[in-house]
Design an enzyme around this catalytic site. Sequence first.
Site, PDB file in Angstrom:
ATOM      1  CD1 TRP A 102      -2.515  -2.157   1.607  1.00  0.00           C
ATOM      2  CD2 TRP A 102      -2.996  -0.878  -0.405  1.00  0.00           C
ATOM      3  NE1 TRP A 102      -3.389  -2.746   0.961  1.00  0.00           N
ATOM      4  CE2 TRP A 102      -3.779  -2.015  -0.210  1.00  0.00           C
ATOM      5  CE3 TRP A 102      -3.345   0.047  -1.257  1.00  0.00           C
ATOM      6  CZ2 TRP A 102      -5.064  -2.288  -0.915  1.00  0.00           C
ATOM      7  CZ3 TRP A 102      -4.444  -0.409  -2.031  1.00  0.00           C
ATOM      8  CH2 TRP A 102      -5.206  -1.427  -2.031  1.00  0.00           C
ATOM      9  CG  ASP A 171      -3.491   4.280   3.797  1.00  0.00           C
ATOM     10  OD1 ASP A 171      -4.445   4.186   4.205  1.00  0.00           O
ATOM     11  OD2 ASP A 171      -3.146   3.682   2.709  1.00  0.00           O
ATOM     12  CE  LYS A 195      -9.030  -2.739   3.182  1.00  0.00           C
ATOM     13  NZ  LYS A 195      -8.165  -1.820   2.295  1.00  0.00           N
TER      14      LYS A 195
END
Length: 358
Positions: A102, A171, A195
């Site tokens: 990511w 993030d 999530k």
Amino acid sequence: MARCYNFCAGPATLSLSVLETARDEMVDYQGCGMSIMESSHRGKQYAAVHAEAESNIRELMGVSDDYAVLFLQGGASTQFAYIPINLLGEGQTADYTNSGAWAAKAIKEAKLIGDVNIAADCGSDIPTRVPSQDELQLTDGAAYLHITSNETISGAQWKTYPTVDAPLVADMSSDILSRPIDVSQFGLIYAGLQKNLGPSGAALVIIRKDLAERVPSGTPTMFKYATHIDKGSMFNTPPCFSIYILNLVTRWIKEQGLENVYQQNVDKAAALYAAIDGGDFYRGTAVPECRSDMNVTWRLPSEALEAEFVKQADAQGFKGLKGHRSVGGIRASIYNAFPAEGVDALVTFMKDFQSRNG
Ligand SMILES: *Cc1c(COP(=O)(O)O)cnc(C)c1O
């Protein structure tokens, strides 16, 4: 009704009580004769949902008035570009840590916009990890430092955040609201909803308001944080239904208390790591001090055994345990809404599988 144990990484399991409330309110939202999906985003029903979602986030995370709380479209990936477009000025450099898949995606987008310095690179280390404060090679006067709070694919998580002069940008897609944090340490926090917060397609952004003023003139209206701060995330039609579910999720966290949710997360993860460490059969893939409480990743002695493990687990109602296709192995995503009894059941299955195959 048969609900499975859903270990999917995202979209991910939601609390049953949230789903049941949404079901009960679906057809006729609070007597207004239509669902919240069908009602005007300028109407009083939706306005109340939108305002409560923001105020619950502020309360749960202790967000001060110096920060804006935004609900934006395009998920977390859009933020990879949005951040440098708004915060990385001409002639400036942004620092990024590379801790895995990511982080690498965020870096790739930032490089399309401006100058990037990789402040630490452990993106391809196995076992996986996040950098430590000591290894950061920071730029003087950097526009910001970007970190990935939790690497969802590899299962490595920052346990304490770095202290730096530049605004810290994180993030937090896969660990937002899983533990108490000090928002004032950050310039900007962002997270895709799917999530820990609700359905996919939107992102929560918490931004220190002064940072939004950096945006270059000439930036298109929709791509400026300043636009959405000014309009309270209502410049255009917001992702109303996602925000409605987010609001139910924040209520559900408030009912339990964030400290309790955090303690449960720690306990769930500890139970799984204990099962992994209880012998030579399973092998955790993150270095112990960086092990994620949200995405627990491990290997078996062979890929054939991993395939068999996933197959047998699936047949017993443990869904979504196959590791990300880029890394293989096993991954159990155990976000806030994943029940402790599901972890206990998986641990029992793991012990049984080990005794039959170890
Ligand atoms: C899932 C995830 C993303 C991407 O989210 P999208 O909403 O699909 O764009 C970004 N970062 C992290 C850490 C993630 O886990």
